[in-house]
Design a protein around this motif. Structure first.
Motif, PDB file in Angstrom:
ATOM      1  N   HIS A  44       0.827  -1.214   0.000  1.00  0.00           N
ATOM      2  CA  HIS A  44       0.000   0.000   0.000  1.00  0.00           C
ATOM      3  C   HIS A  44       0.856   1.257   0.000  1.00  0.00           C
ATOM      4  CE1 HIS A  44      -3.341   2.674   0.878  1.00  0.00           C
ATOM      5  NE2 HIS A  44      -2.659   3.152   1.909  1.00  0.00           N
ATOM      6  N   GLU A  99      -3.785  -9.074   0.558  1.00  0.00           N
ATOM      7  CA  GLU A  99      -4.702  -8.420  -0.363  1.00  0.00           C
ATOM      8  C   GLU A  99      -5.920  -7.873   0.375  1.00  0.00           C
ATOM      9  OE1 GLU A  99      -4.246  -8.308  -4.270  1.00  0.00           O
ATOM     10  OE2 GLU A  99      -2.612  -7.933  -2.873  1.00  0.00           O
ATOM     11  N   VAL A 100      -6.377  -8.610   1.370  1.00  0.00           N
ATOM     12  CA  VAL A 100      -7.504  -8.136   2.178  1.00  0.00           C
ATOM     13  C   VAL A 100      -7.131  -6.860   2.926  1.00  0.00           C
ATOM     14  CG1 VAL A 100      -9.009  -8.693   4.128  1.00  0.00           C
ATOM     15  CG2 VAL A 100      -8.491 -10.449   2.433  1.00  0.00           C
ATOM     16  N   ARG A 102      -4.677  -4.770   2.181  1.00  0.00           N
ATOM     17  CA  ARG A 102      -4.450  -3.684   1.219  1.00  0.00           C
ATOM     18  C   ARG A 102      -5.778  -3.090   0.745  1.00  0.00           C
ATOM     19  NH1 ARG A 102      -0.538  -4.399  -3.945  1.00  0.00           N
ATOM     20  NH2 ARG A 102      -1.975  -6.120  -4.392  1.00  0.00           N
ATOM     21  N   GLY A 103      -6.774  -3.938   0.550  1.00  0.00           N
ATOM     22  CA  GLY A 103      -8.085  -3.433   0.163  1.00  0.00           C
ATOM     23  C   GLY A 103      -8.684  -2.546   1.245  1.00  0.00           C
ATOM     24  N   ASN A 106      -6.846   0.787   1.188  1.00  0.00           N
ATOM     25  CA  ASN A 106      -7.233   1.609   0.032  1.00  0.00           C
ATOM     26  C   ASN A 106      -8.585   2.286   0.241  1.00  0.00           C
ATOM     27  OD1 ASN A 106      -4.901   0.987  -1.396  1.00  0.00           O
ATOM     28  ND2 ASN A 106      -5.830  -0.752  -2.450  1.00  0.00           N
ATOM     29  N   ALA A 107      -9.406   1.705   1.114  1.00  0.00           N
ATOM     30  CA  ALA A 107     -10.739   2.270   1.358  1.00  0.00           C
ATOM     31  C   ALA A 107     -10.717   3.457   2.319  1.00  0.00           C
ATOM     32  CB  ALA A 107     -11.664   1.177   1.915  1.00  0.00           C
ATOM     33  N   ILE A 139     -12.477  -4.738   7.299  1.00  0.00           N
ATOM     34  CA  ILE A 139     -12.139  -6.010   6.648  1.00  0.00           C
ATOM     35  C   ILE A 139     -12.439  -7.221   7.528  1.00  0.00           C
ATOM     36  CG2 ILE A 139     -10.334  -4.947   5.256  1.00  0.00           C
ATOM     37  CD1 ILE A 139      -8.269  -6.072   7.157  1.00  0.00           C
TER      38      ILE A 139
END
Length: 213
Positions: A44, A99-100, A102-103, A106-107, A139
């Motif tokens: 990130h 990935e979870v 990082r998502g 990003n939010a 998350i």
């Protein structure tokens, strides 16, 4: 007779396997969350070198079968069976967990970063006190879904001789020959997995509602 399957010694035998499954599952969850968070934050923030290494790691591991990693770690390292299972599951799941994470990162609105910078906070402080707490709250559902996947995928360690729940069930199958008895064993193992994973799902829903309130 089917009732022979449900003798106390058989139930205790399966519970011993459940204990090993939980050891592998809990150990893998802890390690994958920590490692996955490091990978996710590195990607990130696009940290030089570390961010690139993290991206390559995630791309490679996510395209490999979990069973292959279980075999590699078990036979190419000196780790004992349970620890090799934890290591293999952690290596595999950390890539998905990254990935979870990082998502979730990003939010987070960029205004959160700008406000924190204006208060003189550094990258570490922003991540530790501002961004990660919010990201983790967002998350929880996908992260808990990964936890149930870890519990289910822990059955792969049976392939390398680790006698967890599935392994214990396969040993019991070797003792019986009637079709009804075999179905009873498979059904009991499946029921234990279902109760365990469904409990995790209920816990995830409760925690998510609690955090939203």
């Amino acid at each position: 007779m089917i009732s022979d399957v449900f003798q106390s010694y058989n139930i205790l035998f399966l519970l011993e396997g459940l204990k090993i499954t939980l050891e592998i599952g809990v150990g893998s969850i802890i390690c994958s969350v920590i490692f996955g968070t490091v990978l996710g934050v590195s990607c990130h923030l696009k940290i030089p070198v570390l961010g690139q290494i993290s991206t390559i790691y995630i791309d490679i591991i996510r395209n490999l079968p979990c069973l292959l990693l279980v075999l590699v770690v078990r036979f190419l390292t000196p780790l004992p069976p349970v620890w090799s299972g934890i290591a293999a599951m952690s290596i595999f799941t950390a890539a998905t967990m990254a990935e979870v994470v990082r998502g979730g990162l990003n939010a987070i609105p960029k205004g959160q970063y700008e406000a924190a910078y204006s208060q003189g906070m550094n990258h570490y402080q922003i991540m530790r006190y501002i961004v990660l707490p919010q990201a983790y709250r967002n998350i929880i559902p996908p992260m808990m879904s990964e936890f149930t996947t870890i519990i289910k995928d822990s059955s792969f360690v049976w392939a390398v001789g680790t006698e967890e729940l599935t392994g214990k069930g396969m040993i019991l199958i070797g003792k019986y020959s009637e079709t009804g008895q075999l179905f009873a064993i498979f059904g009991t193992v499946a029921l234990i997995y279902f109760i365990l994973n469904y409990s995790l799902s209920l816990l995830a829903r409760w925690e998510y509602r609690r955090l939203r309130v």
